[in-house]
Design a protein around this motif. Structure first.
Motif, PDB file in Angstrom:
ATOM      1  N   THR A 141       0.838  -1.189   0.000  1.00  0.00           N
ATOM      2  CA  THR A 141       0.000   0.000   0.000  1.00  0.00           C
ATOM      3  C   THR A 141       0.874   1.240   0.000  1.00  0.00           C
ATOM      4  OG1 THR A 141      -1.623  -1.229   1.253  1.00  0.00           O
ATOM      5  CG2 THR A 141      -1.884   1.130   1.206  1.00  0.00           C
ATOM      6  N   THR A 142       0.521   2.195  -0.855  1.00  0.00           N
ATOM      7  CA  THR A 142       1.261   3.449  -0.906  1.00  0.00           C
ATOM      8  C   THR A 142       0.872   4.326   0.274  1.00  0.00           C
ATOM      9  OG1 THR A 142      -0.435   4.559  -2.209  1.00  0.00           O
ATOM     10  CG2 THR A 142       1.334   3.449  -3.434  1.00  0.00           C
ATOM     11  N   VAL A 158     -10.549  11.624  -2.642  1.00  0.00           N
ATOM     12  CA  VAL A 158     -11.334  10.445  -2.971  1.00  0.00           C
ATOM     13  C   VAL A 158     -10.379   9.362  -3.442  1.00  0.00           C
ATOM     14  CG1 VAL A 158     -13.409  11.756  -3.565  1.00  0.00           C
ATOM     15  CG2 VAL A 158     -11.799  11.130  -5.363  1.00  0.00           C
ATOM     16  N   ALA A 159     -10.845   8.135  -3.347  1.00  0.00           N
ATOM     17  CA  ALA A 159     -10.059   6.998  -3.840  1.00  0.00           C
ATOM     18  C   ALA A 159     -10.866   6.298  -4.922  1.00  0.00           C
ATOM     19  CB  ALA A 159      -9.746   6.033  -2.704  1.00  0.00           C
ATOM     20  N   LEU A 160     -10.167   5.869  -5.956  1.00  0.00           N
ATOM     21  CA  LEU A 160     -10.791   5.142  -7.057  1.00  0.00           C
ATOM     22  C   LEU A 160     -10.048   3.834  -7.263  1.00  0.00           C
ATOM     23  CD1 LEU A 160     -10.788   8.041  -9.681  1.00  0.00           C
ATOM     24  CD2 LEU A 160     -12.588   7.512  -8.048  1.00  0.00           C
ATOM     25  N   PHE A 161     -10.788   2.778  -7.499  1.00  0.00           N
ATOM     26  CA  PHE A 161     -10.207   1.517  -7.954  1.00  0.00           C
ATOM     27  C   PHE A 161     -10.794   1.257  -9.324  1.00  0.00           C
ATOM     28  CE2 PHE A 161     -10.984  -2.999  -8.740  1.00  0.00           C
ATOM     29  CZ  PHE A 161      -9.689  -3.456  -8.796  1.00  0.00           C
ATOM     30  N   THR A 202      -1.479   3.683 -14.120  1.00  0.00           N
ATOM     31  CA  THR A 202      -0.561   3.365 -13.024  1.00  0.00           C
ATOM     32  C   THR A 202       0.362   4.544 -12.718  1.00  0.00           C
ATOM     33  OG1 THR A 202       0.994   2.281 -14.516  1.00  0.00           O
ATOM     34  CG2 THR A 202      -0.637   0.879 -13.397  1.00  0.00           C
ATOM     35  N   GLY A 203       0.541   5.435 -13.671  1.00  0.00           N
ATOM     36  CA  GLY A 203       1.329   6.633 -13.429  1.00  0.00           C
ATOM     37  C   GLY A 203       0.627   7.610 -12.494  1.00  0.00           C
ATOM     38  N   TYR A 204      -0.686   7.457 -12.364  1.00  0.00           N
ATOM     39  CA  TYR A 204      -1.472   8.327 -11.497  1.00  0.00           C
ATOM     40  C   TYR A 204      -1.805   7.690 -10.164  1.00  0.00           C
ATOM     41  CZ  TYR A 204      -2.161  11.008 -15.723  1.00  0.00           C
ATOM     42  OH  TYR A 204      -1.950  11.735 -16.860  1.00  0.00           O
ATOM     43  N   GLY A 205      -1.547   6.385 -10.053  1.00  0.00           N
ATOM     44  CA  GLY A 205      -1.927   5.697  -8.839  1.00  0.00           C
ATOM     45  C   GLY A 205      -1.026   4.527  -8.532  1.00  0.00           C
ATOM     46  N   GLU A 206      -1.616   3.564  -7.898  1.00  0.00           N
ATOM     47  CA  GLU A 206      -0.895   2.404  -7.391  1.00  0.00           C
ATOM     48  C   GLU A 206      -1.393   1.137  -8.085  1.00  0.00           C
ATOM     49  OE1 GLU A 206      -1.056   0.097  -3.098  1.00  0.00           O
ATOM     50  OE2 GLU A 206      -1.878   2.099  -3.281  1.00  0.00           O
ATOM     51  N   ASP A 233      -5.380  -6.600  -9.499  1.00  0.00           N
ATOM     52  CA  ASP A 233      -6.449  -6.608 -10.497  1.00  0.00           C
ATOM     53  C   ASP A 233      -6.757  -5.243 -11.092  1.00  0.00           C
ATOM     54  OD1 ASP A 233      -6.869  -9.382 -10.186  1.00  0.00           O
ATOM     55  OD2 ASP A 233      -8.111  -9.019  -8.420  1.00  0.00           O
ATOM     56  N   GLY A 234      -5.890  -4.255 -10.852  1.00  0.00           N
ATOM     57  CA  GLY A 234      -6.175  -2.934 -11.385  1.00  0.00           C
ATOM     58  C   GLY A 234      -5.261  -1.877 -10.827  1.00  0.00           C
ATOM     59  N   VAL A 235      -5.847  -0.704 -10.607  1.00  0.00           N
ATOM     60  CA  VAL A 235      -5.087   0.427 -10.090  1.00  0.00           C
ATOM     61  C   VAL A 235      -5.946   1.179  -9.069  1.00  0.00           C
ATOM     62  CG1 VAL A 235      -5.787   1.995 -11.966  1.00  0.00           C
ATOM     63  CG2 VAL A 235      -3.677   2.433 -10.738  1.00  0.00           C
TER      64      VAL A 235
END
Length: 149
Positions: free
Chosen positions: A5-6, A21-24, A36-40, A44-46
Motif C-alpha cells: 500500500t502506498t 477520494v479513492a478510485l479503484f 498506473t502513473g497516477y496511482g498504485e 487486479d487494477g489500479v
C-alpha cells in the motif's frame, strides 16, 4: 504481483485525507497502463487517491458516470467492499458453496471518500471517521459499504 500500500492509500484509509477520494479501476474494465502513473498498481487494477474534484472528474472520465450520482444509486444495495478498496462481494453473488465458477461477478470500479467523525449524527459517525465506498459489479449491480476508520 505483491501488493504494498502506498502512503496515499494508507493515509486515505486512516481518515487522514478527508478532502480526497479513492478510485479503484479493474484492469479488465479499464485497460490503460497510463493509469498506473497516477496511482498504485494492484493485482487486479489500479488504486488512485487524489483531491476530491480531480477524483470525481477522473471517475467520470474513466467510467462515463457522475461519481455522486453513482454513489446515490449504489446506496440502494448493501454489499461488502474490501477494506483496501481493491475488491468486494456483490450482494447478488451466490454463496461460495453455490458458486458455479462463472465470471459474472467481480468489481469493475470503486469510488470512495471519507467523512470526519461527527458525534452529533451518532451511530458509526460518533465512533470515528467513516469511509464510504461504492462499487460496480460486472453483473451490473451497484452496491455500497461503509465502515469506521
Amino acid at each position: 504481483m505483491t501488493e504494498t500500500t502506498t502512503p496515499a492509500r494508507e493515509a486515505f484509509l486512516a481518515g487522514e485525507r478527508l478532502e480526497d477520494v479513492a478510485l479503484f479501476l479493474a484492469t479488465d474494465y479499464v485497460d490503460d497502463d497510463r493509469l498506473t502513473g497516477y496511482g498504485e498498481a494492484v493485482d487486479d487494477g489500479v488504486v488512485i487517491v487524489v483531491d476530491g474534484e480531480r477524483g470525481r472528474n477522473a471517475f467520470k472520465a474513466a467510467t462515463g458516470t457522475d461519481a455522486m450520482g453513482f454513489a446515490r444509486s449504489a446506496m440502494e444495495h448493501e454489499g461488502i467492499i474490501d477494506g483496501d478498496l481493491t475488491g468486494g462481494t456483490c450482494p447478488e453473488e451466490p454463496p461460495a458453496d453455490e458458486d458455479e465458477g462463472d465470471d459474472e461477478h467481480g468489481v469493475q470500479f470503486i469510488f470512495a471518500f471519507a467523512e470526519a467523525q461527527n458525534e452529533e449524527v451518532g451511530g458509526i459517525y460518533a465512533d470515528g471517521d467513516v469511509v464510504h465506498a461504492y462499487a460496480q459489479c460486472r453483473c451490473g449491480t451497484a452496491y455500497s459499504d461503509r465502515w469506521t476508520v
